[in-house]
Design an enzyme around this catalytic site. Sequence first.
Site, PDB file in Angstrom:
ATOM      1  N   GLU A 160       0.803  -1.236   0.000  1.00  0.00           N
ATOM      2  CA  GLU A 160       0.000   0.000   0.000  1.00  0.00           C
ATOM      3  C   GLU A 160       0.838   1.290   0.000  1.00  0.00           C
ATOM      4  O   GLU A 160       0.645   2.166   0.838  1.00  0.00           O
ATOM      5  CB  GLU A 160      -0.981  -0.028   1.180  1.00  0.00           C
ATOM      6  CG  GLU A 160      -1.914  -1.232   1.109  1.00  0.00           C
ATOM      7  CD  GLU A 160      -2.799  -1.421   2.339  1.00  0.00           C
ATOM      8  OE1 GLU A 160      -2.778  -0.563   3.232  1.00  0.00           O
ATOM      9  OE2 GLU A 160      -3.512  -2.447   2.394  1.00  0.00           O
ATOM     10  N   GLU A 265      -6.326 -10.673  -1.450  1.00  0.00           N
ATOM     11  CA  GLU A 265      -7.173 -10.468  -0.259  1.00  0.00           C
ATOM     12  C   GLU A 265      -8.630 -10.393  -0.698  1.00  0.00           C
ATOM     13  O   GLU A 265      -9.334  -9.426  -0.407  1.00  0.00           O
ATOM     14  CB  GLU A 265      -6.761  -9.178   0.473  1.00  0.00           C
ATOM     15  CG  GLU A 265      -5.295  -9.137   0.851  1.00  0.00           C
ATOM     16  CD  GLU A 265      -4.900  -7.904   1.669  1.00  0.00           C
ATOM     17  OE1 GLU A 265      -5.787  -7.162   2.146  1.00  0.00           O
ATOM     18  OE2 GLU A 265      -3.683  -7.684   1.824  1.00  0.00           O
TER      19      GLU A 265
END
Length: 376
Positions: A160, A265
């Site tokens: 991220e 995810e």
Amino acid sequence: MKAFKTLVVLTIALITYTSCKEKTVAVVEEEIPSLKASYENDFLIGSALNGRQINEEDSVQNALIAREFNSYTAENIMKSMHIHPAKDTFNFEMPDKLFALAEKNGAKVHGHTLIWHSQLSSFFYGIKDSTEMVSAMTDHINTIAGRYAGKLDSWDVVNEAVEGDGSLRKSVFLNVLGEDYLPLSFKLAAAADPQADLYYNDYSMTGEAKRKGVIEMVKKIQESGAKIDGIGMQGHWHLDSPSLEEIETSILEYAALGVKVAITELDIDVLPNPRNVEGADISQRAEIDAQNNPYVNGLPDSINVALAKRYEDLFKLFLKHSDKISRVTLWGVNDGDSWKNNFPARGRTNYCLLFDRNNQPKKAYESVMALKENKE
Ligand code: G3I
């Protein structure tokens, strides 16, 4: 599912028959249909495991995890605040248990995550000097990736690092080291564990601006001579967004960089999205009201069917590009485990995954399995 039920009935009949005859027979090893067996020629099928699952506290879930998944990601316990809670303290108890469980079940481990601004060990925030930051990152990556070198399949080396507009996130790493922290992270990881596949992992990876930013960043990492093997698209998605076209374009554009693509995810949010929150930016928590939590007493069949269709469409797409996709990991085992019960609003009842709160396969599981039935 029909095949599964028939198999179970036949196996029970066989055992009953043989025991009645008081015969000794060799155990008949029939392959039980499962996600991991059905997709074994396509890509790994993973799940995120929480602490209770790593501790093997629930025998029903233990069996389900062993049967269905061949790749495990720690949902939280390998994040820096847990595994490296203070500058000179490492805590390997739970990660070691995860590796032991994976070994027992013949599953691979995907490491999540080495360098991430969130759930970051607090001592990193105090570092203002570049030499000190390089030394802290070197110690962090060497110690953790070094410990599991040779045992681990792949790492989320950086997590991220890119904002929705494609710019680099102003994390403590960027603030102290500038962009150099990105290739540095990959070089350190490659040195600590030369065999592991090294990934960049992020959410909202289908938005055009972010995609461009990620591609630019990955090209720079490659140009620096660092090894980067893959890009992880987290896949915290909704029933109708992002579109299949956006997902496909993203898979193709990332794969065009010469790296593997993983869906890392995956979960599908079925609840109202109060402020159109996409992705997983936890600063975007919304207030909850009853209207935003409509399925406390159960999921209406129409939504259950829509969820099954969404999973079917996604897995069809993943199969179409299985030459580029290394792994599809669900973010949690059953609906009750999902972080989506608490995001973007806390305390809701969501139904994002393939198994229900009683660990029973949902229609979505059946639709994913049906894509492979009678096809091999
Ligand atoms: O363990 C404590 C517990 O002791 C305490 O009583 C409870 C009270 O809130 O909190 C518990 O910790 C929570 C932890 O999950 C374990 O359940 C934290 O508050 C909560 O913030 C934490 O959330 C995790 C989140 O990352 C944090 O950023 C989620 O479980 C986890 O699924 C989620 O995973 C991230 C990926 O790592 C990166 N991509 C996005 C994804 C979703 O946010």
